[in-house]
Design a protein around this motif. Structure first.
Motif, PDB file in Angstrom:
ATOM      1  N   LEU A   1     -44.146 -53.814 -46.308  1.00  0.00           N
ATOM      2  CA  LEU A   1     -44.257 -53.843 -47.626  1.00  0.00           C
ATOM      3  C   LEU A   1     -44.091 -52.574 -48.443  1.00  0.00           C
ATOM      4  CD1 LEU A   1     -44.941 -55.826 -50.044  1.00  0.00           C
ATOM      5  CD2 LEU A   1     -47.280 -55.042 -49.859  1.00  0.00           C
ATOM      6  N   LEU A   2     -44.989 -51.428 -47.561  1.00  0.00           N
ATOM      7  CA  LEU A   2     -44.911 -50.190 -48.095  1.00  0.00           C
ATOM      8  C   LEU A   2     -43.381 -49.792 -48.219  1.00  0.00           C
ATOM      9  CD1 LEU A   2     -47.766 -48.401 -46.559  1.00  0.00           C
ATOM     10  CD2 LEU A   2     -47.704 -49.111 -49.093  1.00  0.00           C
ATOM     11  N   GLU A   3     -42.611 -50.074 -46.962  1.00  0.00           N
ATOM     12  CA  GLU A   3     -41.251 -49.383 -47.126  1.00  0.00           C
ATOM     13  C   GLU A   3     -40.477 -50.373 -48.498  1.00  0.00           C
ATOM     14  OE1 GLU A   3     -38.116 -47.424 -46.489  1.00  0.00           O
ATOM     15  OE2 GLU A   3     -39.999 -47.032 -45.476  1.00  0.00           O
ATOM     16  N   ALA A   4     -40.557 -51.283 -48.416  1.00  0.00           N
ATOM     17  CA  ALA A   4     -39.953 -52.182 -49.509  1.00  0.00           C
ATOM     18  C   ALA A   4     -40.372 -51.847 -50.858  1.00  0.00           C
ATOM     19  CB  ALA A   4     -40.037 -53.811 -49.304  1.00  0.00           C
ATOM     20  N   TRP A   5     -41.671 -51.365 -50.964  1.00  0.00           N
ATOM     21  CA  TRP A   5     -42.313 -50.845 -52.285  1.00  0.00           C
ATOM     22  C   TRP A   5     -41.567 -49.510 -52.475  1.00  0.00           C
ATOM     23  CZ3 TRP A   5     -46.375 -47.339 -53.327  1.00  0.00           C
ATOM     24  CH2 TRP A   5     -46.778 -47.285 -54.536  1.00  0.00           C
ATOM     25  N   ARG A   6     -41.563 -48.788 -51.564  1.00  0.00           N
ATOM     26  CA  ARG A   6     -40.943 -47.178 -51.803  1.00  0.00           C
ATOM     27  C   ARG A   6     -39.509 -47.328 -51.967  1.00  0.00           C
ATOM     28  NH1 ARG A   6     -38.033 -43.515 -48.891  1.00  0.00           N
ATOM     29  NH2 ARG A   6     -37.553 -44.931 -47.241  1.00  0.00           N
ATOM     30  N   ALA A   7     -38.810 -48.386 -51.489  1.00  0.00           N
ATOM     31  CA  ALA A   7     -37.212 -48.447 -51.726  1.00  0.00           C
ATOM     32  C   ALA A   7     -37.280 -49.217 -53.242  1.00  0.00           C
ATOM     33  CB  ALA A   7     -36.828 -49.221 -50.905  1.00  0.00           C
TER      34      ALA A   7
ATOM     35  N   PHE B   1     -48.787 -59.468 -71.070  1.00  0.00           N
ATOM     36  CA  PHE B   1     -47.973 -58.874 -70.071  1.00  0.00           C
ATOM     37  C   PHE B   1     -47.663 -59.816 -68.864  1.00  0.00           C
ATOM     38  CE2 PHE B   1     -52.341 -58.393 -68.441  1.00  0.00           C
ATOM     39  CZ  PHE B   1     -52.178 -58.454 -67.401  1.00  0.00           C
ATOM     40  N   TYR B   2     -46.605 -59.631 -67.916  1.00  0.00           N
ATOM     41  CA  TYR B   2     -46.423 -60.427 -66.698  1.00  0.00           C
ATOM     42  C   TYR B   2     -47.213 -59.538 -65.546  1.00  0.00           C
ATOM     43  CZ  TYR B   2     -44.054 -62.524 -62.868  1.00  0.00           C
ATOM     44  OH  TYR B   2     -43.599 -62.957 -61.565  1.00  0.00           O
ATOM     45  N   GLY B   3     -48.002 -60.158 -64.947  1.00  0.00           N
ATOM     46  CA  GLY B   3     -48.586 -59.122 -63.875  1.00  0.00           C
ATOM     47  C   GLY B   3     -49.736 -59.885 -62.964  1.00  0.00           C
ATOM     48  N   GLY B   4     -50.265 -59.238 -62.340  1.00  0.00           N
ATOM     49  CA  GLY B   4     -51.458 -59.597 -61.519  1.00  0.00           C
ATOM     50  C   GLY B   4     -51.303 -58.937 -60.239  1.00  0.00           C
ATOM     51  N   GLY B   5     -51.683 -59.730 -59.071  1.00  0.00           N
ATOM     52  CA  GLY B   5     -51.829 -59.157 -57.886  1.00  0.00           C
ATOM     53  C   GLY B   5     -51.129 -60.385 -56.698  1.00  0.00           C
ATOM     54  N   LEU B   6     -50.413 -59.633 -55.709  1.00  0.00           N
ATOM     55  CA  LEU B   6     -49.860 -60.310 -54.523  1.00  0.00           C
ATOM     56  C   LEU B   6     -50.685 -60.201 -53.333  1.00  0.00           C
ATOM     57  CD1 LEU B   6     -46.408 -60.491 -55.074  1.00  0.00           C
ATOM     58  CD2 LEU B   6     -47.543 -62.653 -55.311  1.00  0.00           C
ATOM     59  N   TYR B   7     -51.476 -61.092 -52.585  1.00  0.00           N
ATOM     60  CA  TYR B   7     -52.212 -60.645 -51.236  1.00  0.00           C
ATOM     61  C   TYR B   7     -51.534 -60.914 -50.175  1.00  0.00           C
ATOM     62  CZ  TYR B   7     -56.372 -59.626 -54.347  1.00  0.00           C
ATOM     63  OH  TYR B   7     -57.363 -59.101 -55.084  1.00  0.00           O
ATOM     64  N   PHE B   8     -50.894 -59.933 -49.551  1.00  0.00           N
ATOM     65  CA  PHE B   8     -50.141 -60.339 -48.155  1.00  0.00           C
ATOM     66  C   PHE B   8     -51.295 -59.942 -47.118  1.00  0.00           C
ATOM     67  CE2 PHE B   8     -46.876 -59.158 -51.400  1.00  0.00           C
ATOM     68  CZ  PHE B   8     -45.787 -60.065 -51.041  1.00  0.00           C
ATOM     69  N   PRO B   9     -50.992 -60.610 -45.777  1.00  0.00           N
ATOM     70  CA  PRO B   9     -51.505 -60.522 -44.654  1.00  0.00           C
ATOM     71  C   PRO B   9     -51.269 -58.574 -44.237  1.00  0.00           C
ATOM     72  CG  PRO B   9     -49.967 -62.015 -44.291  1.00  0.00           C
ATOM     73  CD  PRO B   9     -49.611 -61.558 -45.487  1.00  0.00           C
ATOM     74  N   GLY B  10     -52.513 -58.179 -43.803  1.00  0.00           N
ATOM     75  CA  GLY B  10     -52.271 -56.802 -43.506  1.00  0.00           C
ATOM     76  C   GLY B  10     -51.422 -56.393 -42.323  1.00  0.00           C
TER      77      GLY B  10
ATOM     78  N   LEU C   1     -39.525 -58.434 -59.324  1.00  0.00           N
ATOM     79  CA  LEU C   1     -40.348 -58.648 -58.160  1.00  0.00           C
ATOM     80  C   LEU C   1     -39.876 -59.369 -57.081  1.00  0.00           C
ATOM     81  CD1 LEU C   1     -43.424 -57.816 -57.772  1.00  0.00           C
ATOM     82  CD2 LEU C   1     -44.052 -60.093 -58.624  1.00  0.00           C
ATOM     83  N   ALA C   2     -38.898 -60.001 -57.058  1.00  0.00           N
ATOM     84  CA  ALA C   2     -38.553 -60.802 -55.929  1.00  0.00           C
ATOM     85  C   ALA C   2     -38.348 -60.106 -54.764  1.00  0.00           C
ATOM     86  CB  ALA C   2     -36.875 -61.649 -56.461  1.00  0.00           C
ATOM     87  N   PRO C   3     -37.762 -58.913 -54.779  1.00  0.00           N
ATOM     88  CA  PRO C   3     -37.342 -58.254 -53.437  1.00  0.00           C
ATOM     89  C   PRO C   3     -39.080 -57.780 -52.693  1.00  0.00           C
ATOM     90  CG  PRO C   3     -36.138 -57.191 -55.286  1.00  0.00           C
ATOM     91  CD  PRO C   3     -37.078 -58.099 -55.865  1.00  0.00           C
ATOM     92  N   LEU C   4     -39.874 -57.772 -53.507  1.00  0.00           N
ATOM     93  CA  LEU C   4     -41.284 -57.650 -52.929  1.00  0.00           C
ATOM     94  C   LEU C   4     -41.852 -58.861 -52.282  1.00  0.00           C
ATOM     95  CD1 LEU C   4     -42.625 -54.762 -54.919  1.00  0.00           C
ATOM     96  CD2 LEU C   4     -41.714 -54.570 -52.938  1.00  0.00           C
ATOM     97  N   ARG C   5     -41.452 -59.991 -53.210  1.00  0.00           N
ATOM     98  CA  ARG C   5     -42.048 -61.329 -52.841  1.00  0.00           C
ATOM     99  C   ARG C   5     -41.498 -61.677 -51.261  1.00  0.00           C
ATOM    100  NH1 ARG C   5     -44.763 -64.404 -56.282  1.00  0.00           N
ATOM    101  NH2 ARG C   5     -44.715 -63.814 -58.436  1.00  0.00           N
ATOM    102  N   ALA C   6     -40.183 -61.302 -51.230  1.00  0.00           N
ATOM    103  CA  ALA C   6     -39.303 -61.783 -50.027  1.00  0.00           C
ATOM    104  C   ALA C   6     -39.833 -61.002 -48.689  1.00  0.00           C
ATOM    105  CB  ALA C   6     -38.031 -61.373 -50.201  1.00  0.00           C
ATOM    106  N   VAL C   7     -40.745 -60.049 -48.808  1.00  0.00           N
ATOM    107  CA  VAL C   7     -41.118 -59.565 -47.647  1.00  0.00           C
ATOM    108  C   VAL C   7     -41.992 -60.392 -46.775  1.00  0.00           C
ATOM    109  CG1 VAL C   7     -42.659 -57.544 -46.540  1.00  0.00           C
ATOM    110  CG2 VAL C   7     -41.150 -57.146 -48.639  1.00  0.00           C
TER     111      VAL C   7
END
Length: 460
Positions: free
Chosen positions: A222-228, A207-216, A279-285
């Motif tokens: 991030l939640l708004e981008a994830w929701r969209a 699979f392609y996956g794992g985690g991205l850790y962003f500053p709190g 994943l690009a739109p979320l990486r761009a946050v």
């Protein structure tokens, strides 16, 4: 309590232990150090025959029965009861041609994953490979990788062997005791001791996956981008977000020690190139503190969530949401964001949908069909902090009430949740609960198996 323990020791192969005896504490050990077990006696079952003998002994002496493998979900200390531990029951068989697995009750997913991988096959294991196969599956089983394409683990059970309250062993499937088969898959441990389970596995190796850790501090964006983003991705993509306040421990990479972070977790069955594009739109946050996303073998499934492995003291709560709107995002930022004062170690939001919503070929009692989101709160600390930690959990979970559903995911229920019959009825929904209660009346009329989120026997 005057028990004829000598006769039980003669009837079983495994150990029979009383409080204070050597081995008793180890046999009762739990994953959550705040949820201990203290039964009147323990039987360490080595085979189905031991389970039958233990349940018959309990019936003769009027003892309720608890069951433990890994003890990741303990709802009651089992005072005055008989505890059956299944960790010695580790038979495992893979039929590569039929794409099925038979697994005894003592196995964990970490035992199964490398064996199925030898044949290029994968089970619907969950986010934590250290949990038990049987308990996870009986509670539904929500995979962070295969679930949105294949549904719940319970949807792919072929058959089970179960010892009911009379001490008799049954082989249960769609054509053999179908009502019990329906109830066991989703009804957790309310109907007997499952000693073996047979389930489908699938031709998935990577699979392609794992985690991205962003500053709190990026939580709102991030939640708004994830929701969209969620409605734009295919069912092959499964994701969740964890709002985490991590401990300052050497086991963590430097950027995460003692940090407040947002952990975006993804699991994608398509190519790495397509996964990168999705994943690009979320990486761009924002620039991530740590990027652990990549091409991985299926045996690395646990790297999506990186759930803690070692036992710890904690309290938890959960709630299912009917929708995840901009106002929900605002509420979560207010309740758990950088200026909230929240002290919870983790507040995670899992997006479901896809095959989680579809009824399987052989229906079952899974409680969350059609539920789009589940939220799980986790507060680390001992019993001396119980009031404060429970208060913090209540603030977050109750703060999501405008979007909350009554139904809930059984595997996420804590000892503080669904503590009475009406609450359990709400978790399953009235129609499903009434059917479960009818099956309970037939197979466990005295409610022997009641150290759980209990479905009480229905009235005749």
């Amino acid at each position: 309590m005057d028990l004829d323990v000598a006769s039980l020791r003669q009837a079983v192969t495994g150990p029979v232990l009383l409080p204070g005896e050597e081995g008793y504490a180890a046999e009762c050990a739990t994953y959550n150090l705040n949820s201990g077990l203290a039964p009147a006696l323990v039987v360490g079952a080595t085979a189905e025959a031991d389970v039958c003998a233990a349940v018959r002994f309990a019936a003769r002496h009027g003892l309720p029965v608890a069951v433990k493998n890994t003890a990741h979900q303990v709802t009651a200390p089992a005072h005055g009861g008989l505890l059956i531990t299944t960790g010695r029951m580790k038979y495992l068989s893979v039929d590569a041609q039929a794409r099925t697995v038979r697994a005894e009750a003592g196995l964990r997913w970490r035992d199964v994953l490398p064996r199925t991988a030898e044949f290029g096959l994968a089970p619907l294991a969950g986010s934590a490979p250290d949990v038990g196969v049987v308990g996870y599956t009986l509670g539904g089983g929500q995979s962070p990788l295969l679930g949105r394409t294949l549904g719940y683990a319970a949807d792919h059970v072929r058959s089970l062997r179960v010892v009911t309250a009379d001490g008799e062993a049954h082989h249960v499937g769609a054509d053999s005791e179908p009502d019990l088969f329906w109830a066991l898959r989703g009804g957790k441990g309310n109907f007997g001791v499952v000693t073996e389970i047979e389930f489908d596995v699938f031709p998935v190796t990577r699979f392609y996956g794992g985690g991205l850790y962003f500053p709190g501090e990026c939580l709102a964006e991030l939640l708004e981008a994830w929701r969209a983003w969620l409605p734009t991705v295919p069912e092959e993509m499964t994701s969740s977000v964890g709002i985490q306040r991590l401990p300052d421990l050497p086991v963590l990479p430097e950027p995460l020690r003692g940090a407040f972070v947002v952990h975006l977790r993804v699991g994608y069955l398509g190519s790495a190139a397509d996964g990168e594009r999705l994943l690009a739109p979320l990486r761009a946050v924002a620039p991530p503190l740590l990027d652990l996303v990549g091409e991985k073998p299926y045996t690395s499934l646990g790297e999506i969530h990186l759930d803690p492995v070692d036992p710890m003291p904690y309290y938890d709560r959960s709630v299912c949401l009917g929708e995840f709107t901009g106002k929900t995002v605002d509420a979560l930022v207010r309740l758990a964001g950088p200026d909230s004062g929240c002290t919870l170690a983790n507040v995670e939001i899992r997006a479901l949908g896809g095959a989680f919503d579809r009824e399987p070929a052989v229906p079952n009692a899974v409680s969350t069909r059609g539920v789009p989101f589940v939220v799980f709160g986790f507060a680390v600390g001992g019993a001396d902090q119980a009031d404060a930690l429970r208060g913090g959990l209540a603030e977050v979970v109750d703060g999501l009430a405008p979007w909350a559903l009554e139904r809930n995911m059984v595997n996420f229920l804590s000892p503080d949740e669904a503590t009475g019959p009406e609450e359990v009825r709400a978790v399953y929904g009235p129609e499903r609960y009434d059917r479960l209660a009818g099956v309970k009346r037939r197979y466990d009329p005295s409610n022997v198996f009641r150290f759980n989120h209990n479905v009480a026997p229905g009235r005749a």
